[in-house]
Design a protein around this motif. Structure first.
Motif, short mmCIF file in Angstrom:
data_model
loop_
_atom_site.label_atom_id
_atom_site.label_comp_id
_atom_site.label_asym_id
_atom_site.label_seq_id
_atom_site.Cartn_x
_atom_site.Cartn_y
_atom_site.Cartn_z
N LYS A 6 -39.78 -4.72 217.19
CA LYS A 6 -40.17 -4.29 215.85
C LYS A 6 -40.92 -2.97 215.92
O LYS A 6 -40.62 -2.01 215.21
CB LYS A 6 -41.12 -5.37 215.28
CG LYS A 6 -40.84 -5.77 213.85
CD LYS A 6 -42.03 -6.60 213.46
CE LYS A 6 -41.74 -7.73 212.53
NZ LYS A 6 -42.93 -8.59 212.35
N LYS A 7 -41.84 -2.96 216.85
CA LYS A 7 -42.69 -1.78 217.00
C LYS A 7 -41.86 -0.55 217.31
O LYS A 7 -42.03 0.52 216.73
CB LYS A 7 -43.68 -2.04 218.13
CG LYS A 7 -44.96 -1.27 218.01
CD LYS A 7 -45.76 -1.36 219.27
CE LYS A 7 -46.55 -2.63 219.42
NZ LYS A 7 -47.24 -2.72 220.69
N ARG A 8 -40.93 -0.75 218.26
CA ARG A 8 -40.12 0.37 218.69
C ARG A 8 -39.30 0.93 217.53
O ARG A 8 -39.24 2.12 217.30
CB ARG A 8 -39.19 -0.09 219.82
CG ARG A 8 -38.85 1.04 220.78
CD ARG A 8 -38.01 0.52 221.91
NE ARG A 8 -38.70 -0.48 222.71
CZ ARG A 8 -38.16 -1.59 223.21
NH1 ARG A 8 -36.88 -1.85 222.94
NH2 ARG A 8 -38.85 -2.42 223.92
N GLN A 9 -38.74 0.02 216.81
CA GLN A 9 -37.93 0.45 215.66
C GLN A 9 -38.78 1.23 214.68
O GLN A 9 -38.38 2.29 214.19
CB GLN A 9 -37.32 -0.78 214.98
CG GLN A 9 -36.12 -1.30 215.73
CD GLN A 9 -35.76 -2.71 215.26
OE1 GLN A 9 -36.50 -3.32 214.49
NE2 GLN A 9 -34.63 -3.19 215.75
N LEU A 10 -39.94 0.66 214.40
CA LEU A 10 -40.82 1.31 213.44
C LEU A 10 -41.16 2.73 213.86
O LEU A 10 -41.09 3.67 213.07
CB LEU A 10 -42.10 0.51 213.30
CG LEU A 10 -42.01 -0.69 212.36
CD1 LEU A 10 -43.31 -1.44 212.39
CD2 LEU A 10 -41.70 -0.21 210.95
N LEU A 11 -41.45 2.84 215.14
CA LEU A 11 -41.83 4.16 215.64
C LEU A 11 -40.69 5.15 215.48
O LEU A 11 -40.87 6.29 215.07
CB LEU A 11 -42.20 4.07 217.11
CG LEU A 11 -43.67 3.76 217.39
CD1 LEU A 11 -43.86 3.53 218.86
CD2 LEU A 11 -44.55 4.90 216.90
N GLU A 12 -39.51 4.68 215.82
CA GLU A 12 -38.32 5.54 215.74
C GLU A 12 -38.12 5.99 214.31
O GLU A 12 -37.88 7.19 214.03
CB GLU A 12 -37.11 4.76 216.27
CG GLU A 12 -35.86 5.60 216.47
CD GLU A 12 -36.11 6.81 217.35
OE1 GLU A 12 -35.55 7.89 217.05
OE2 GLU A 12 -36.90 6.71 218.33
N ILE A 13 -38.26 5.05 213.40
CA ILE A 13 -38.07 5.36 211.98
C ILE A 13 -39.09 6.38 211.52
O ILE A 13 -38.78 7.37 210.85
CB ILE A 13 -38.16 4.08 211.14
CG1 ILE A 13 -36.89 3.22 211.41
CG2 ILE A 13 -38.25 4.37 209.65
CD1 ILE A 13 -37.08 1.76 211.07
N ALA A 14 -40.33 6.12 211.96
CA ALA A 14 -41.40 7.04 211.58
C ALA A 14 -41.10 8.45 212.08
O ALA A 14 -41.29 9.44 211.37
CB ALA A 14 -42.72 6.57 212.15
#
Lengths: 412, 595
Positions: free
Chosen positions: A83-91
């Motif tokens: 989840k975290k990784r995805q969020l970061l990528e999106i950000a």
């Protein structure tokens, strides 16, 4: 006399009350928090947490009872990380997009204008009860999940303007306390009160971008800027950062530096590299750097900031298995060989010509054969010599006249 | 740590570098010149102090030693600078008086210790070591000056004996000695001088063996040299002191390490107690002597024997020490006693208590030193080279700057620095990294005292403080089986033991073949010594050589050969440099006092 509980910051009238308090779960929970150096929570918060936990555990136990606790924990952790990784990528992507738009806008306008804070007001993120959605999540594909999460996040997004402190956790009424006239004042406040220090300000070209990136990380991603702690909401992450003193931009590892490198311009430091064009750090490069970072270490002592030069003329960078040759001429040895690099070997003794001549001419050999018989004979000889000497001394002492004056024996 | 030198390097170091070439010869020549000059310098100083009495402040022996060393180094500064890695003092200047054979070069800070522990010598004017202890000479002293210089390991050593005369002050314009030296010392001086000249001529004959007189054999061997020297000594009623030697020297192997390293391919004649013993036993009537044989050492070439032939292109050190035997009519053995600083301060008249001033590094020993001072000192010592050194040579202010005339100040600073070195040196020598070069005193022991003594242990007693011995000669009297400790005890136990005055002459000579010599003819180059530098003192001896003896006849033939310019043997002397020091020229003519 007052009976107190230091952990929960409470006072009691009687010792009975205190004792009962000490036995309750709330106190235990606060004790654990204290051990983790976190502030205690109030009873209401604790009860709310308990309620939540109960609900979620009920669900979990219903869903997969077969799984052991360990596996469960592992799974949870993995899910969280994902989840975290995805969020970061999106950000990141969002950020880039925003920047491109900004650039376009600037180009169209012809002049760079300081962007005004967005008119979206500060709103407290809504409390979303996730209980209902949890079941659905399991059925979704990763892509869908990402989209869903994204949507959720955007819905919860809190835009922190550049003139608002990133860390101060004030509610609506006290909001004015953390709002400043402009960004500079805000940065000043953050530096003084929270120790928010912006590294390498000399080379910083896009200060606003940096602050915005940070605010997005906190406001949108609800991620701690130092340890990437995933908060449940803005308040949580702010609390985390304040209590853990995570109010700074990490600038130690290469990864940290790369993360904010787009706001910086180090081209002025490259003497031999005269190309002020944008340094494109490809994702692959970052990944390589990220992997290698932990594994390679500098053999020669070099000042910090050398890492930035890695990307310049790529053609001279090669590894020969034992060492990584940097274009600057520095050889970076592998950590596994660290113990050999750390050894201080005694220099080999070099003989001068004179010493060499003596050594070459010498026929002494220091290994003498130990002959038991000769040693015995020798020892006996020594012993008898000592014995003889003692006896001789005794005998000669016998006849020494020690009388100072003549004394007639008959007259005594 | 195991030290080893590869076979190729050994070949280069021991053989190739010792081949006489023009460059090698030049280094030898310069070293010889400097040592000749240094000898002139110190003789000049002594003359000024004791004969001409021109020095307002008489220098003591320790100061004289240090000044000469300093002079050598300052001289050496001009030659082969940055061309050779190692050059320097080969022997710290020794000034031995009368009974002291070798090794007397006290440090500046040792003078007080010596006077404190030898009170008996100080108070009695006629005590044997009176001048040695006081540090100032007196009339009638036989003074042996020994010094050496090496350039790139090519060494020249010199030792010369001079006499302090009472000055005849009747003619103030031209001071003269009151008279010639007479007695035993005069005999020894005559014998040593003649022996030195003869051995030099004999070595020169090795270049052209066909010119050798028939009575001396076909070619020059070790036994020829021994016979000649022994004959001359006997004719003058003298004995050759143990420790005398005529030996081949090589690069870095100039005899300074004898007894410390067992040198491969030792070539030379040595005189030890065992040779005296053999001679005494040959004439004795005593038949029931138990002859004890000692074990043979492993490397045979390291054992000195007379069984060698002198050949061309070699360099020889002729070191002859003789003592008069006029003290007693009895037969006796001349032996050397090593002086030490720890055998009690008994203040005996016949005993000298002192510690040695010079040390030599033993490179085969390794040890990790604990004190920082000693490690620092060892670093300095290792840099200094393979030759003996004094601690003051390592001082910051050495060589002494003699230009500014502040001699006393310079000496005091060196003295201060020595204190720190002493601390380090004790750890170094306790771990055998350095060995003290011994101070030796010549003593005469009646032969019958040795024969009569009982020796139940044979040669098994071991003397830890024994002076450095050559391989194969560890036991001083091998036939009687008397170890050095037993001999020491015998020397002390006899009431008849006397101290002998010793005369020493030491020269270095090169046997140049025709390819390197100056005039194309084979010639002997005398690096040190010779009549110009080491003129014999004014003496009268009552003995003379017996012409009837065939060997003596041969000696006379040799001398006439050296005089013969056309068909004889040619000997060239290295001359000292003209200028001793700036503004202080010495006349090269014969010194009135010297003759």
């Amino acid at each position: 006399m007052m009976y107190t509980c230091n952990t929960c910051c409470l006072e009691f009238e009687t010792s009975e009350l205190q004792r009962t308090h000490m036995k309750c779960d709330w106190h235990r929970y606060n004790l654990k928090r204290r051990v983790a150096q976190l502030p205690p929570v109030s009873e209401a918060t604790f009860n709310g947490k308990m309620q939540q936990m109960k609900e979620s555990t009920e669900d979990d136990s219903a869903k997969d009872k077969v799984l052991t606790k360990k596996e469960q924990r592992r799974k949870e952790k993995e899910a969280l990380l994902e989840k975290k990784r995805q969020l970061l990528e999106i950000a990141r992507q969002n950020m880039l997009k925003a920047m491109q738009e900004q650039q376009k806008k600037a180009e169209s306008e012809g002049i760079m204008t300081v962007e005004e804070p967005l008119p979206i007001p500060l709103i407290q993120p809504k409390d979303i009860t996730q209980t209902g959605e949890e079941n659905e999540e399991a059925e979704l594909t990763p892509d869908q999940l990402a989209e869903k999460l994204m949507a959720e996040k955007i819905a919860n997004k809190v835009d922190i303007p550049t003139n608002v402190c990133l860390f101060c956790n004030h509610n609506q009424k006290e909001k004015h306390l953390s709002t400043f006239k402009d960004m500079e004042e805000n940065i000043d406040h953050m530096f003084k009160c929270h120790g928010f220090y912006i590294p390498e300000q000399k080379y910083l070209v896009d200060k606003e971008g940096l602050i915005k990136y940070m605010s997005e990380k906190i406001g949108l991603g609800n991620v701690c800027i130092v340890c990437n702690y995933q908060g449940r909401n803005l308040e949580a992450v702010r609390n985390h950062m304040l209590s853990k003193r995570h109010c700074k931009i990490p600038y130690e590892s290469t990864n940290d530096k790369l993360e904010i490198s787009e706001f910086y311009d180090f081209t002025s430091t490259y003497q031999d590299y005269k190309k002020p064009e944008t340094v494109i750090v490809s994702a692959a490069d970052v990944a390589v750097a990220g992997e290698d970072d932990g594994e390679w270490e500098d053999v020669t002592d070099e000042e910090e900031g050398e890492g930035e030069e890695d990307e310049i003329p790529e053609e001279y960078l090669y590894s020969d298995g034992m060492a990584l040759h940097l274009p600057t001429g520095i050889k970076v040895g592998h950590r596994s060989l660290q113990r050999y690099f750390n050894q201080v070997v005694k220099p080999e003794r070099e003989l001068t010509e004179g010493q060499g001549t003596l050594v070459a001419a010498d026929t002494r050999s220091f290994v003498s054969t130990f002959d038991k018989k000769t040693v015995q004979v020798q020892q006996r000889a020594w012993q008898s010599e000592v014995k003889d000497k003692k006896r001789d001394d005794k005998r000669s002492a016998k006849f020494i006249n020690q009388q100072a004056h003549y004394r007639d024996q008959l007259l005594q | 740590m195991e030290l080893a030198v590869s076979a190729e390097d050994t070949q280069i170091l021991l053989k190739d570098k010792n081949v006489l070439q023009e460059s090698v010869l030049d280094k030898y020549r310069v070293a010889g010149q400097i040592s000749q000059t240094a000898l002139k310098y110190v003789v000049n100083l002594i003359n000024n102090i004791y004969h001409f009495k021109t020095e307002e402040r008489p220098l003591s022996i320790s100061e004289l030693c240090l000044l000469t060393d300093s002079f050598i180094l300052t001289r050496l500064e001009q030659y082969y600078k940055n061309k050779v890695n190692e050059r320097g003092i080969a022997i710290p200047t020794n000034i031995d008086i009368d009974q002291v054979v070798t090794g007397w070069c006290p440090e500046l800070d040792d003078v007080e210790n010596i006077t404190n522990s030898n009170k008996e010598q100080l108070t009695k004017e006629d005590a044997p070591f009176n001048s040695t202890v006081t540090g100032f000479l007196k009339a009638g002293d036989v003074v042996k000056i020994t010094l050496g210089v090496h350039i790139d390991g090519y060494t020249s050593e010199i030792s010369h004996t001079m006499v302090i005369y009472p000055v005849d002050s009747s003619n103030v314009a031209e001071l003269k000695p009151a008279g010639p030296l007479l007695g035993g010392k005069a005999d020894a001086i005559a014998a040593t001088h003649i022996a030195m000249e003869t051995v030099t001529a004999l070595l020169a004959c090795a270049l052209t063996p066909e010119k050798l007189p028939a009575s001396l054999g076909n070619n020059v061997t070790g036994s020829t040299i021994r016979n000649v020297v022994d004959t001359i000594a006997r004719s003058y009623n003298c004995g050759v002191v143990p420790g005398s030697r005529v030996r081949r020297i090589r690069r870095f192997l100039a005899g300074q390490n004898e007894g410390i390293i067992a040198e491969r391919e030792y070539k030379g004649v040595i005189w030890t107690e065992s040779h005296e013993e053999a001679k005494l036993l040959a004439n004795t009537e005593v038949k029931d002597i138990s002859v004890i044989t000692s074990a043979t050492p492993r490397v045979v070439s390291a054992v000195p024997t007379d069984n060698f032939t002198v050949s061309k292109g070699e360099v020889y050190l002729v070191d002859l020490k003789m003592s008069p035997l006029d003290g007693s009519t009895k037969k006796g053995l001349i032996t050397l006693e090593t002086v030490d600083s720890f055998t009690g301060k008994s203040h005996k008249v016949d005993q000298l208590v002192a510690r040695s001033g010079s040390y030599i590094r033993d490179y085969a020993q390794t040890h990790h030193l604990k004190l920082k001072t000693s490690r620092y000192l060892l670093g300095k010592i290792d840099k200094q080279g393979v030759y003996p050194f004094k601690l003051s040579h390592l001082a910051q202010n050495f060589p002494i700057n003699m230009e500014n005339g502040k001699l006393d100040e310079e000496l005091t600073t060196i003295k201060k620095e020595l204190r720190q070195f002493r601390l380090g040196m004790s750890e170094i020598s306790n771990n055998y990294l350095c060995v003290e070069t011994p101070i030796q005193v010549a003593k005469w022991v009646p032969w019958e005292h040795i024969l009569k003594s009982n020796n139940p242990n044979g040669n098994l007693t071991f003397d830890a403080t024994a002076a450095l011995t050559l391989p194969g000669h560890e036991v001083p009297l091998p036939k009687l089986g008397i170890s050095s400790m037993k001999l020491k005890q015998l020397t002390k136990s006899s009431k008849e033991t006397i101290e002998l005055p010793v005369v020493r002459e030491c020269n270095t000579v090169i046997l140049c073949d025709s390819d390197v010599s100056n005039n194309g003819k084979p010639e002997l180059l005398r690096l040190t010594g010779g009549n110009k530098t080491c003129a014999p003192s004014w003496i009268h001896s009552k003995y003379e050589l017996n012409v009837q003896e065939p060997l003596v006849q041969g000696i006379f033939d040799l001398v006439s050969l050296t005089k013969d310019k056309r068909f004889g043997i040619s000997i060239r002397e290295t001359q000292p440099m003209k200028e001793i020091s700036t503004g202080n020229k010495i006349t090269t003519g014969t010194d009135a006092m010297e003759l």
